[in-house]
Scaffold this motif. Structure first.
Motif, mmCIF file in Angstrom:
data_model
loop_
_atom_site.group_PDB
_atom_site.id
_atom_site.type_symbol
_atom_site.label_atom_id
_atom_site.label_comp_id
_atom_site.label_asym_id
_atom_site.label_seq_id
_atom_site.Cartn_x
_atom_site.Cartn_y
_atom_site.Cartn_z
ATOM 1 N N LEU A 41 -50.421 -55.003 -7.497
ATOM 2 C CA LEU A 41 -51.535 -53.762 -7.777
ATOM 3 C C LEU A 41 -52.798 -54.815 -8.963
ATOM 4 O O LEU A 41 -53.636 -54.479 -9.248
ATOM 5 C CB LEU A 41 -50.959 -52.694 -8.754
ATOM 6 N N GLU A 42 -51.509 -55.389 -9.549
ATOM 7 C CA GLU A 42 -52.573 -56.191 -11.028
ATOM 8 C C GLU A 42 -52.722 -57.584 -9.960
ATOM 9 O O GLU A 42 -54.477 -57.337 -11.044
ATOM 10 C CB GLU A 42 -51.590 -56.805 -12.015
ATOM 11 N N ALA A 43 -52.224 -57.315 -9.074
ATOM 12 C CA ALA A 43 -53.242 -58.681 -8.191
ATOM 13 C C ALA A 43 -55.265 -58.421 -7.743
ATOM 14 O O ALA A 43 -55.717 -58.710 -7.472
ATOM 15 C CB ALA A 43 -52.792 -59.150 -7.334
ATOM 16 N N VAL A 44 -54.685 -57.172 -7.451
ATOM 17 C CA VAL A 44 -55.518 -56.476 -6.187
ATOM 18 C C VAL A 44 -56.646 -55.435 -7.086
ATOM 19 O O VAL A 44 -57.647 -56.163 -7.564
ATOM 20 C CB VAL A 44 -54.710 -54.992 -5.832
ATOM 21 N N ALA A 45 -56.207 -55.566 -9.093
ATOM 22 C CA ALA A 45 -57.328 -55.123 -10.462
ATOM 23 C C ALA A 45 -57.669 -56.640 -10.302
ATOM 24 O O ALA A 45 -59.410 -56.793 -9.888
ATOM 25 C CB ALA A 45 -56.195 -54.914 -11.018
ATOM 26 N N GLU A 46 -57.320 -57.700 -10.217
ATOM 27 C CA GLU A 46 -57.953 -59.029 -10.771
ATOM 28 C C GLU A 46 -59.097 -59.369 -9.875
ATOM 29 O O GLU A 46 -60.259 -59.431 -10.250
ATOM 30 C CB GLU A 46 -56.997 -59.815 -11.391
ATOM 31 N N ARG A 47 -58.923 -58.854 -8.345
ATOM 32 C CA ARG A 47 -59.677 -59.321 -6.737
ATOM 33 C C ARG A 47 -60.760 -57.843 -7.545
ATOM 34 O O ARG A 47 -62.018 -58.408 -6.819
ATOM 35 C CB ARG A 47 -59.316 -59.015 -5.430
ATOM 36 N N LEU A 48 -60.724 -56.958 -8.097
ATOM 37 C CA LEU A 48 -61.827 -56.340 -8.021
ATOM 38 C C LEU A 48 -62.544 -56.472 -9.135
ATOM 39 O O LEU A 48 -63.650 -55.228 -9.015
ATOM 40 C CB LEU A 48 -61.216 -54.740 -8.152
ATOM 41 N N LYS A 49 -61.924 -57.275 -10.277
ATOM 42 C CA LYS A 49 -63.031 -57.754 -11.165
ATOM 43 C C LYS A 49 -64.162 -57.770 -10.875
ATOM 44 O O LYS A 49 -64.532 -59.142 -10.651
ATOM 45 C CB LYS A 49 -62.263 -57.616 -12.336
ATOM 46 N N PRO A 50 -65.256 -57.286 -10.909
ATOM 47 C CA PRO A 50 -67.018 -57.169 -11.288
ATOM 48 C C PRO A 50 -67.529 -58.404 -12.276
ATOM 49 O O PRO A 50 -66.666 -58.403 -13.025
ATOM 50 C CB PRO A 50 -67.610 -56.258 -10.909
ATOM 51 N N ASN A 51 -68.455 -59.169 -11.782
ATOM 52 C CA ASN A 51 -68.949 -60.300 -12.491
ATOM 53 C C ASN A 51 -70.297 -60.180 -12.111
ATOM 54 O O ASN A 51 -70.871 -59.460 -10.394
ATOM 55 C CB ASN A 51 -68.088 -61.573 -12.596
#
Length: 167
Positions: A41-51
């Motif tokens: 879930l941490e890896a998925v959360a990182e993928r979702l981090k918008p910029n």
């Protein structure tokens, strides 16, 4: 229906829908269920981090269920920064045919146009996916080529249409 940019707190909902997409339409994605099922879930959360150059949009139905997703990523090199890409478009089968995909893409285009210097958005779509191609054409995407044998899944090849929208 609510459409918004997903963030790290949406990781669980996103991962569930993404894995469902990879099971339902494995031919449509460059990744696989087996690969992404191992993501934390941490890896998925990182993928979702918008910029400023990358975001994932999610469409939520009234009960706050995630039913559609699409990703925008702008090219990062100096010579290709005028281009962006659409990836990972998916709408739950029971929600298809109601205009949700179009709403997701129109919101993506609206947000992508905020990228200074962005001139075009590219995407690829499985060549025999006529409903998706019709959706993309309805928004203004045009074919500019076909990549033969672009994807291979379980020994079967899939061609991809290359599409572009000038903005």
């Amino acid at each position: 229906m609510t459409i918004r940019i997903l963030n790290e707190s949406d990781a669980q909902l996103y991962q569930e829908l993404r894995l469902s997409a990879l099971k339902i339409n494995p031919e449509a994605f460059g990744s696989t269920y087996e690969r992404e099922a191992k993501f934390t879930l941490e890896a998925v959360a990182e993928r979702l981090k918008p910029n400023d150059n990358k975001f994932v949009l999610g469409a939520f139905e009234d009960r706050n269920l995630l039913v559609g997703i699409v990703t925008f990523v702008r090219e990062s090199s100096l010579k290709t920064a005028h281009k962006g890409n659409v990836f990972g478009m998916f709408v739950k089968p029971e929600m298809r045919g109601q205009g949700l995909g179009k709403l997701l893409l129109l919101e993506l285009l609206k947000k992508a146009k905020d990228c200074i210097g962005l001139e075009q958005i590219n995407l690829t779509v499985i060549s025999n996916n006529e409903p998706a191609k019709n959706l993309y054409r309805s928004i203004g995407f045009q074919n500019y080529g076909v990549e033969k044998n672009a994807l291979k899944d379980n020994g079967k090849y899939f061609d991809e249409d290359l599409m572009v929208l000038k903005i």
